[in-house]
Design an enzyme around this catalytic site. Sequence first.
Site, PDB file in Angstrom:
ATOM      1  N   SER A  59      40.390 -19.030 -38.085  1.00 26.64           N
ATOM      2  CA  SER A  59      40.593 -19.529 -36.769  1.00 26.64           C
ATOM      3  C   SER A  59      41.563 -21.085 -36.924  1.00 26.64           C
ATOM      4  O   SER A  59      42.191 -21.251 -36.528  1.00 26.64           O
ATOM      5  CB  SER A  59      39.762 -20.323 -35.818  1.00 26.64           C
ATOM      6  OG  SER A  59      38.659 -19.229 -35.248  1.00 26.64           O
ATOM      7  N   LYS A  98      25.687 -19.167 -32.591  1.00 28.25           N
ATOM      8  CA  LYS A  98      26.150 -18.376 -31.229  1.00 28.25           C
ATOM      9  C   LYS A  98      24.409 -18.823 -30.832  1.00 28.25           C
ATOM     10  O   LYS A  98      25.277 -19.025 -29.322  1.00 28.25           O
ATOM     11  CB  LYS A  98      26.865 -17.604 -31.441  1.00 28.25           C
ATOM     12  CG  LYS A  98      28.468 -17.466 -31.877  1.00 28.25           C
ATOM     13  CD  LYS A  98      28.802 -16.139 -31.726  1.00 28.25           C
ATOM     14  CE  LYS A  98      29.909 -15.555 -31.683  1.00 28.25           C
ATOM     15  NZ  LYS A  98      30.602 -14.687 -31.085  1.00 28.25           N
ATOM     16  N   ASN A 119      30.725 -19.103 -28.094  1.00 27.12           N
ATOM     17  CA  ASN A 119      31.676 -18.949 -28.694  1.00 27.12           C
ATOM     18  C   ASN A 119      31.871 -20.134 -28.439  1.00 27.12           C
ATOM     19  O   ASN A 119      33.730 -20.843 -29.958  1.00 27.12           O
ATOM     20  CB  ASN A 119      32.101 -17.532 -29.362  1.00 27.12           C
ATOM     21  CG  ASN A 119      33.589 -17.418 -27.642  1.00 27.12           C
ATOM     22  OD1 ASN A 119      33.065 -17.908 -26.740  1.00 27.12           O
ATOM     23  ND2 ASN A 119      34.066 -16.642 -28.432  1.00 27.12           N
ATOM     24  N   ASP A 162      34.757 -14.469 -25.789  1.00 24.87           N
ATOM     25  CA  ASP A 162      34.598 -13.160 -26.367  1.00 24.87           C
ATOM     26  C   ASP A 162      35.129 -12.106 -25.272  1.00 24.87           C
ATOM     27  O   ASP A 162      35.677 -11.224 -25.315  1.00 24.87           O
ATOM     28  CB  ASP A 162      33.596 -12.674 -26.754  1.00 24.87           C
ATOM     29  CG  ASP A 162      33.644 -13.499 -28.364  1.00 24.87           C
ATOM     30  OD1 ASP A 162      34.216 -13.538 -28.557  1.00 24.87           O
ATOM     31  OD2 ASP A 162      32.395 -13.718 -29.242  1.00 24.87           O
ATOM     32  N   GLY A 219      26.790   0.634 -30.672  1.00 25.55           N
ATOM     33  CA  GLY A 219      26.398  -0.773 -31.088  1.00 25.55           C
ATOM     34  C   GLY A 219      25.807  -1.657 -29.952  1.00 25.55           C
ATOM     35  O   GLY A 219      25.912  -1.311 -29.210  1.00 25.55           O
ATOM     36  N   GLY A 270      24.286  -4.992 -30.648  1.00 23.54           N
ATOM     37  CA  GLY A 270      24.348  -6.960 -31.115  1.00 23.54           C
ATOM     38  C   GLY A 270      24.805  -7.357 -30.188  1.00 23.54           C
ATOM     39  O   GLY A 270      24.986  -7.105 -29.020  1.00 23.54           O
ATOM     40  N   GLY A 271      25.031  -8.952 -30.963  1.00 23.13           N
ATOM     41  CA  GLY A 271      25.836  -9.577 -30.242  1.00 23.13           C
ATOM     42  C   GLY A 271      26.758  -9.725 -29.491  1.00 23.13           C
ATOM     43  O   GLY A 271      27.008  -9.314 -28.404  1.00 23.13           O
TER      44      GLY A 271
END
Length: 294
Positions: free
Chosen positions: A26, A75, A96, A111, A136, A138-139
Amino acid sequence: MTTEKLITGKTKLLGVIGHPVEHSLSPAMHNAAIAHLGLDYVYLPFPIAPENLEVAIAGFAAIDLVGFSVTIPHKQAIMPLLSEITPLAQTIGAVNTVSRQNNQWVGTNTDIEGFIAPLQTTYQQDWSQKVAVILGNGGAARAVVAGCHQLGFAKIHVVGRNMQRLQEFANSWSNSPISENLQVHQWEELPKLIPQANLLVNTTPIGMYPKVDESPLSLEEIGNLPKGAIAYDLIYIPKPTQFLQQAEKQGAIAIDGLEMLVQQGVAALKIWLQQETVPVEVMRQALQKHLGLG
């Protein structure tokens, strides 16, 4: 010739918090954009251990930080420390991007915007009759599910290995309109799902550096992907991943995670600077150069 920008008492501060955070891309992306715009801002990486999160956020308020990005592992942990959380971030259950508004911290999640950006521009189509298959749970998968819903996908299939975690994932959307289009499946069901996929998304870390020879799918599994489907990998190193190489051999369109990273950064910078346009191409090139891709 570029003149080195001096940081003074007037310079406004932005940053990213994570633990660890030195690998974050970033700063390269945001500082390139800030320099291009000629603004007196600087974007800094802040390594913050989980036990220091609360005191760090209070410190940020004290030094009048304009805003910051949030990466692993903060997060979700940051949410109780914020005054306001946008409905989008509530839906995903993760923040985020944080900005200072009226002396309060406001958390959102860019995101989703990052994920859907290429699907709304370069690859824009009517998604309402289409099927998304997401690897998947997840997050990252949460942002992808919310993004697919926003695009209007008819069906969203999430595939994972642990039935209990899958069930929890499904239940977490039960109060949301998303639950009507969402189904969860165990990995064994992939052979019947992949032939239906118009969009196949990898949200797992399989295939990421250093395990660059791995793919979440076998050659046989990916062999059933319809020609012209879009394969989207949230991983951006290596470029392309095994998953995307295999998908392209099947005649699929490949999108990697670099564009998502750029676009979520673009959305965050617009919030912090309170302006509609930021130099997207400058940010993209800064990342490619930083990764040795440009």
